[in-house]
Design a protein around this motif. Structure first.
Motif, PDB file in Angstrom:
ATOM      1  N   LEU A  56     -46.671  91.550  -2.375  1.00  0.00           N
ATOM      2  CA  LEU A  56     -45.863  92.139  -1.821  1.00  0.00           C
ATOM      3  C   LEU A  56     -44.864  93.812  -2.017  1.00  0.00           C
ATOM      4  CD1 LEU A  56     -44.168  92.682   1.321  1.00  0.00           C
ATOM      5  CD2 LEU A  56     -42.499  90.697  -0.623  1.00  0.00           C
ATOM      6  N   LEU A  57     -44.812  93.275  -3.706  1.00  0.00           N
ATOM      7  CA  LEU A  57     -44.236  94.912  -3.989  1.00  0.00           C
ATOM      8  C   LEU A  57     -45.313  95.906  -4.481  1.00  0.00           C
ATOM      9  CD1 LEU A  57     -42.371  92.886  -6.956  1.00  0.00           C
ATOM     10  CD2 LEU A  57     -41.744  93.823  -4.418  1.00  0.00           C
ATOM     11  N   THR A  58     -46.545  95.290  -3.630  1.00  0.00           N
ATOM     12  CA  THR A  58     -47.914  96.645  -4.616  1.00  0.00           C
ATOM     13  C   THR A  58     -47.302  97.630  -3.174  1.00  0.00           C
ATOM     14  OG1 THR A  58     -48.855  95.273  -4.726  1.00  0.00           O
ATOM     15  CG2 THR A  58     -49.831  97.588  -4.177  1.00  0.00           C
ATOM     16  N   SER A  59     -46.463  97.322  -2.221  1.00  0.00           N
ATOM     17  CA  SER A  59     -46.160  98.610  -0.857  1.00  0.00           C
ATOM     18  C   SER A  59     -45.135  99.541  -1.935  1.00  0.00           C
ATOM     19  CB  SER A  59     -45.113  97.453   0.516  1.00  0.00           C
ATOM     20  OG  SER A  59     -44.352  97.048   0.190  1.00  0.00           O
ATOM     21  N   ILE A  60     -44.167  99.341  -2.183  1.00  0.00           N
ATOM     22  CA  ILE A  60     -43.309  99.524  -2.699  1.00  0.00           C
ATOM     23  C   ILE A  60     -43.722 101.608  -3.631  1.00  0.00           C
ATOM     24  CG2 ILE A  60     -41.331 100.149  -4.708  1.00  0.00           C
ATOM     25  CD1 ILE A  60     -40.843  97.479  -4.234  1.00  0.00           C
ATOM     26  N   ASN A 165     -36.861  86.300   0.036  1.00  0.00           N
ATOM     27  CA  ASN A 165     -38.257  85.784   1.239  1.00  0.00           C
ATOM     28  C   ASN A 165     -38.946  85.859   2.810  1.00  0.00           C
ATOM     29  OD1 ASN A 165     -41.326  84.436   0.334  1.00  0.00           O
ATOM     30  ND2 ASN A 165     -40.582  82.479   0.710  1.00  0.00           N
ATOM     31  N   ASN A 166     -37.689  87.036   2.861  1.00  0.00           N
ATOM     32  CA  ASN A 166     -38.043  87.085   4.119  1.00  0.00           C
ATOM     33  C   ASN A 166     -39.348  87.903   4.561  1.00  0.00           C
ATOM     34  OD1 ASN A 166     -36.005  85.045   5.757  1.00  0.00           O
ATOM     35  ND2 ASN A 166     -34.774  86.111   4.539  1.00  0.00           N
ATOM     36  N   SER A 167     -40.216  88.406   6.119  1.00  0.00           N
ATOM     37  CA  SER A 167     -41.013  88.586   6.387  1.00  0.00           C
ATOM     38  C   SER A 167     -40.717  90.251   6.425  1.00  0.00           C
ATOM     39  CB  SER A 167     -41.491  88.375   7.588  1.00  0.00           C
ATOM     40  OG  SER A 167     -41.986  89.302   8.391  1.00  0.00           O
ATOM     41  N   ILE A 168     -41.466  90.933   5.346  1.00  0.00           N
ATOM     42  CA  ILE A 168     -40.951  92.375   5.512  1.00  0.00           C
ATOM     43  C   ILE A 168     -41.310  93.441   7.322  1.00  0.00           C
ATOM     44  CG2 ILE A 168     -41.521  94.933   4.293  1.00  0.00           C
ATOM     45  CD1 ILE A 168     -40.366  92.534   2.314  1.00  0.00           C
ATOM     46  N   GLY A 169     -42.808  92.825   7.504  1.00  0.00           N
ATOM     47  CA  GLY A 169     -42.242  92.981   9.010  1.00  0.00           C
ATOM     48  C   GLY A 169     -41.547  92.931   9.678  1.00  0.00           C
ATOM     49  N   GLN A 170     -40.994  92.044   9.552  1.00  0.00           N
ATOM     50  CA  GLN A 170     -39.887  91.418  10.278  1.00  0.00           C
ATOM     51  C   GLN A 170     -38.061  92.484  10.772  1.00  0.00           C
ATOM     52  OE1 GLN A 170     -38.958  87.073  11.288  1.00  0.00           O
ATOM     53  NE2 GLN A 170     -40.391  87.450  12.889  1.00  0.00           N
ATOM     54  N   VAL A 223     -47.849 109.875  13.946  1.00  0.00           N
ATOM     55  CA  VAL A 223     -49.250 109.229  13.216  1.00  0.00           C
ATOM     56  C   VAL A 223     -48.925 108.382  12.695  1.00  0.00           C
ATOM     57  CG1 VAL A 223     -50.790 110.049  13.015  1.00  0.00           C
ATOM     58  CG2 VAL A 223     -50.423 111.229  15.198  1.00  0.00           C
ATOM     59  N   VAL A 224     -48.508 109.090  11.623  1.00  0.00           N
ATOM     60  CA  VAL A 224     -47.670 108.277  10.814  1.00  0.00           C
ATOM     61  C   VAL A 224     -47.142 106.543  10.837  1.00  0.00           C
ATOM     62  CG1 VAL A 224     -47.293 108.234   7.608  1.00  0.00           C
ATOM     63  CG2 VAL A 224     -48.165 110.040   8.775  1.00  0.00           C
ATOM     64  N   PHE A 225     -46.146 107.092  11.754  1.00  0.00           N
ATOM     65  CA  PHE A 225     -44.890 106.122  11.971  1.00  0.00           C
ATOM     66  C   PHE A 225     -45.608 104.577  12.472  1.00  0.00           C
ATOM     67  CE2 PHE A 225     -41.869 104.221  14.609  1.00  0.00           C
ATOM     68  CZ  PHE A 225     -40.970 104.002  13.932  1.00  0.00           C
ATOM     69  N   GLY A 226     -46.517 105.659  13.443  1.00  0.00           N
ATOM     70  CA  GLY A 226     -47.701 104.806  14.940  1.00  0.00           C
ATOM     71  C   GLY A 226     -48.587 104.002  13.218  1.00  0.00           C
ATOM     72  N   ILE A 227     -48.660 104.213  12.852  1.00  0.00           N
ATOM     73  CA  ILE A 227     -49.809 103.490  12.383  1.00  0.00           C
ATOM     74  C   ILE A 227     -49.488 102.085  11.154  1.00  0.00           C
ATOM     75  CG2 ILE A 227     -51.932 103.904  10.000  1.00  0.00           C
ATOM     76  CD1 ILE A 227     -52.185 106.850  11.025  1.00  0.00           C
ATOM     77  N   VAL A 228     -48.130 102.624  10.212  1.00  0.00           N
ATOM     78  CA  VAL A 228     -47.335 101.560  10.098  1.00  0.00           C
ATOM     79  C   VAL A 228     -47.050 100.960  10.239  1.00  0.00           C
ATOM     80  CG1 VAL A 228     -45.371 101.051   8.153  1.00  0.00           C
ATOM     81  CG2 VAL A 228     -47.270 103.831   7.816  1.00  0.00           C
ATOM     82  N   MET A 229     -46.140 101.056  11.376  1.00  0.00           N
ATOM     83  CA  MET A 229     -44.954  99.968  12.468  1.00  0.00           C
ATOM     84  C   MET A 229     -46.229  99.517  13.401  1.00  0.00           C
ATOM     85  SD  MET A 229     -43.219 100.615  10.752  1.00  0.00           S
ATOM     86  CE  MET A 229     -42.076  98.829  12.125  1.00  0.00           C
ATOM     87  N   GLY A 230     -47.195 100.425  14.402  1.00  0.00           N
ATOM     88  CA  GLY A 230     -48.203  99.551  14.810  1.00  0.00           C
ATOM     89  C   GLY A 230     -48.859  97.738  14.658  1.00  0.00           C
ATOM     90  N   THR A 238     -50.914  93.348   6.427  1.00  0.00           N
ATOM     91  CA  THR A 238     -49.783  93.406   5.821  1.00  0.00           C
ATOM     92  C   THR A 238     -49.380  94.320   5.517  1.00  0.00           C
ATOM     93  OG1 THR A 238     -50.560  93.326   3.460  1.00  0.00           O
ATOM     94  CG2 THR A 238     -50.451  91.776   5.033  1.00  0.00           C
ATOM     95  N   ALA A 239     -47.499  94.627   4.771  1.00  0.00           N
ATOM     96  CA  ALA A 239     -46.909  95.248   4.457  1.00  0.00           C
ATOM     97  C   ALA A 239     -47.186  96.443   3.095  1.00  0.00           C
ATOM     98  CB  ALA A 239     -45.214  95.233   4.142  1.00  0.00           C
ATOM     99  N   ALA A 240     -48.051  95.745   2.521  1.00  0.00           N
ATOM    100  CA  ALA A 240     -48.765  96.996   1.418  1.00  0.00           C
ATOM    101  C   ALA A 240     -49.631  97.416   1.996  1.00  0.00           C
ATOM    102  CB  ALA A 240     -49.514  95.743   0.251  1.00  0.00           C
ATOM    103  N   GLU A 241     -51.103  96.520   2.899  1.00  0.00           N
ATOM    104  CA  GLU A 241     -51.996  97.457   3.637  1.00  0.00           C
ATOM    105  C   GLU A 241     -51.347  98.287   4.708  1.00  0.00           C
ATOM    106  OE1 GLU A 241     -54.566  93.343   4.306  1.00  0.00           O
ATOM    107  OE2 GLU A 241     -53.265  93.647   5.391  1.00  0.00           O
ATOM    108  N   SER A 242     -50.679  97.935   5.271  1.00  0.00           N
ATOM    109  CA  SER A 242     -49.561  99.090   6.423  1.00  0.00           C
ATOM    110  C   SER A 242     -49.623 100.475   4.867  1.00  0.00           C
ATOM    111  CB  SER A 242     -48.621  98.215   6.947  1.00  0.00           C
ATOM    112  OG  SER A 242     -48.244  98.228   6.130  1.00  0.00           O
ATOM    113  N   ALA A 243     -48.312 100.157   4.285  1.00  0.00           N
ATOM    114  CA  ALA A 243     -48.360 101.189   3.060  1.00  0.00           C
ATOM    115  C   ALA A 243     -49.790 101.697   3.049  1.00  0.00           C
ATOM    116  CB  ALA A 243     -47.471 101.039   2.186  1.00  0.00           C
ATOM    117  N   ALA A 244     -51.290 101.649   2.599  1.00  0.00           N
ATOM    118  CA  ALA A 244     -52.203 102.096   2.303  1.00  0.00           C
ATOM    119  C   ALA A 244     -52.239 102.883   3.800  1.00  0.00           C
ATOM    120  CB  ALA A 244     -53.155 100.635   1.643  1.00  0.00           C
TER     121      ALA A 244
END
Length: 427
Positions: A56-60, A165-170, A223-230, A238-244
């Protein structure tokens, strides 16, 4: 008494200049050894190893890199010009553009300081040239910059999620509606202030065709916001994958702008490494402190003590607002967050407060700490880049109304928690 002494000792070490991570680790280690002796040290290694191997911390670092790319590609400059064409005619003029640009840049950055510094660097020369009040200008930029950790993606939400330990996506989804509402409230205040003062600043009228053509400069951050949040909202990543995915999109826009070269990448990577290293060291120290708190039963004792006071949910929130308001005057937001969540989170959950709602509450309190003196980081950031090198009191007094708005907005979320919880419940 022991808990209070330990907390004050940690705060004292931070105030005298000791690194945040060292201060928390020392208190955690000393407290653990005092309770369990030398064997406590054997428990630290698995904790540190586990934290540093947490996917999860890879997303930082990825979200930090995303903000760095958009910052240095010139996208922020063009975004500010485009928004000024649409918002400049409102009473308050470019002050509305400050808030709008901060909100839009926050949707790609994840850092309040980066948001305030980026938009401030673009905006302040124009504001001074056009005769805007420096107090109002600095206040709007400092407050607008705080949106960087409320509007997702947010590094502080990732820290909260990893500690609890809560969902980053939520958490990210939960920040969208409050972030937009707070942006709107800031702009309403600018409108009211402009009308009441009688100094109604407006920018020159821009023809509709020119305004429509300027919208192309808003495409990259949207577009970046749409890709990450979409990708998060629809469960694609996941959060790390959306960041990538966001980083890949930012690289494409940077290349399209003609600024993608080895020197830019080198600067972005070095800055990302420095910021990420600092954050991850603090998180590691926070987990060491959390281990001591868990093994010594501090959290359970505090929960029972607070429950014995008979506080309602609202009563606890009011007490925590006062607590964080005072604490934010002396601690930076990340250290305040990691030092207090291990204690306040179990208490809040025990009283039936929704953990996702509480995460947004903590972020709002961190925002408040960013604009409350004497250690309001955003105040120093916008003061440091002001062209006329005036007194920091301008930034402090300019941001004060926005701090009041944040407190009132927190009370609104307390009365209507669905503002936060509705959208995540739709996932």
């Amino acid at each position: 008494m022991v808990i209070g002494f330990a907390f004050l000792a940690m705060l004292g070490m931070m105030l005298v200049g000791m690194p945040i991570a060292v201060s928390m680790a020392v208190i955690g280690i000393v407290g653990g050894i005092a309770a369990y002796g030398a064997p406590f040290m054997d428990s630290i290694a698995p904790v540190v190893w586990g934290v540093q191997n947490e996917n999860l911390l890879t997303s930082i670092p990825l979200f930090v890199l995303l903000g760095e790319l958009l910052l240095r590609s010139g996208i922020a400059d063009r975004m500010y010009i485009a928004l000024s064409a649409w918002l400049g005619r409102l009473p308050g003029g470019l002050l509305h553009t400050n808030i709008g640009s901060c909100a839009l840049f926050a949707a790609t950055s994840g850092s309040s300081v980066a948001t305030a510094a980026t938009v401030g660097t673009v905006a302040l020369p124009s504001l001074q040239k056009r005769g805007y009040s420096m107090r109002s200008s600095l206040g709007s930029l400092a407050a607008g910059g705080t949106l960087g950790i409320l509007i997702p993606p947010s590094v502080n939400m990732i820290v909260y999620g990893s500690l609890t330990n809560n969902s980053i996506g939520q958490l990210f989804i939960a920040g969208i509606i409050p972030g937009l509402l707070l942006t709107g409230l800031f702009m309403v205040w600018i409108y009211i202030q402009a009308v009441m003062s009688g100094d109604v600043k407006r920018e020159a009228h821009v023809p509709l065709g020119e305004r429509l053509r300027a919208l192309v400069h808003l495409v990259p951050p949207m577009v970046v916001f749409g890709i990450v949040m979409g990708s998060l909202y629809f469960g694609i990543a996941t959060a790390a994958e959306s960041a990538a995915l966001g980083v890949m999109a930012a690289l494409a826009f940077t290349w399209h702008s003609g600024r993608l070269n080895l020197e830019l990448l080198r600067t972005c990577f070095i800055s990302t490494a420095r910021i990420s290293g600092m954050i991850l060291l603090i998180i590691t120290a926070a987990f060491i402190l959390n281990l001591a708190i868990s093994l010594t039963g501090v959290a359970e004792a505090m929960t029972k003590w607070v429950a014995g006071l008979g506080l309602s949910k609202t009563g606890l929130i009011l007490a925590l607002i006062l607590f964080y308001l005072v604490l934010g005057m002396f601690m930076d937001v990340l250290s305040m967050q990691v030092a207090t969540i291990p204690i306040t989170y179990p208490i809040a959950v025990a009283l039936g407060i929704d953990p996702i709602w509480f995460g947004i509450f903590i972020v709002l309190m961190c925002e408040l700490g960013l604009i409350t003196p004497p250690v309001g980081m955003n105040l120093f950031v916008v003061h440091g880049i002001r062209p006329d090198k005036g007194d920091i009191k301008d930034a402090i007094w300019g941001a004060l109304p926005y701090a009041v708005i944040m407190i009132l907005f927190t009370l609104l979320l307390t009365a209507f928690p669905q503002i936060v919880t509705w959208l995540p419940s739709r996932m």
